[in-house]
Motif scaffolding. Structure first.
Motif: not given
Length: 82
Positions: A44-70
Motif C-alpha cells: 500500500k505504501l508503494c501505491e500511495e507513493a504514486i500520489k506524491s510523485i504525481f504532484e510535482f512531475s511531468d507526464e513521463i515521470v508520472k508514467k514511469t513512477a506509476r509503473n515502478v510503484c505498481t
C-alpha cells in the motif's frame, strides 16, 4: 528469506528459548498472519507513493513512477504466494 523460512527460524528460536514446544503451530500461524499484514502495508505504501510523485512531475515521470510503484506493490504481494 521466504515466509516459511522466517516462520521456521522464529519458531525454532522460540522453542529453544522456552519450554512451550506445544505452542509451535499457533505461533507459526501468528507469524504468518503478521508477515501477511506487513507485506500488504508495504504494498500500500508503494501505491500511495504514486500520489506524491504525481504532484510535482511531468507526464513521463508520472508514467514511469506509476509503473515502478505498481510493479513494486505487485512484487511484494507475490512474495506471500511463494
Amino acid at each position: 528469506m521466504n515466509t516459511d523460512e522466517i516462520i521456521e527460524d522464529e519458531v525454532e528460536n522460540f522453542v529453544i528459548n522456552t519450554e512451550y514446544a506445544l505452542l509451535t503451530d499457533p505461533l507459526r500461524n501468528a507469524i504468518r498472519q503478521a508477515i501477511k499484514r506487513e507485506r500488504e502495508e508495504c504494498a500500500k505504501l508503494c501505491e500511495e507513493a504514486i500520489k506524491s510523485i504525481f504532484e510535482f512531475s511531468d507526464e513521463i515521470v508520472k508514467k514511469t513512477a506509476r509503473n515502478v510503484c505498481t510493479n513494486l506493490a505487485k512484487g511484494i504481494r507475490a512474495r506471500g504466494k511463494e
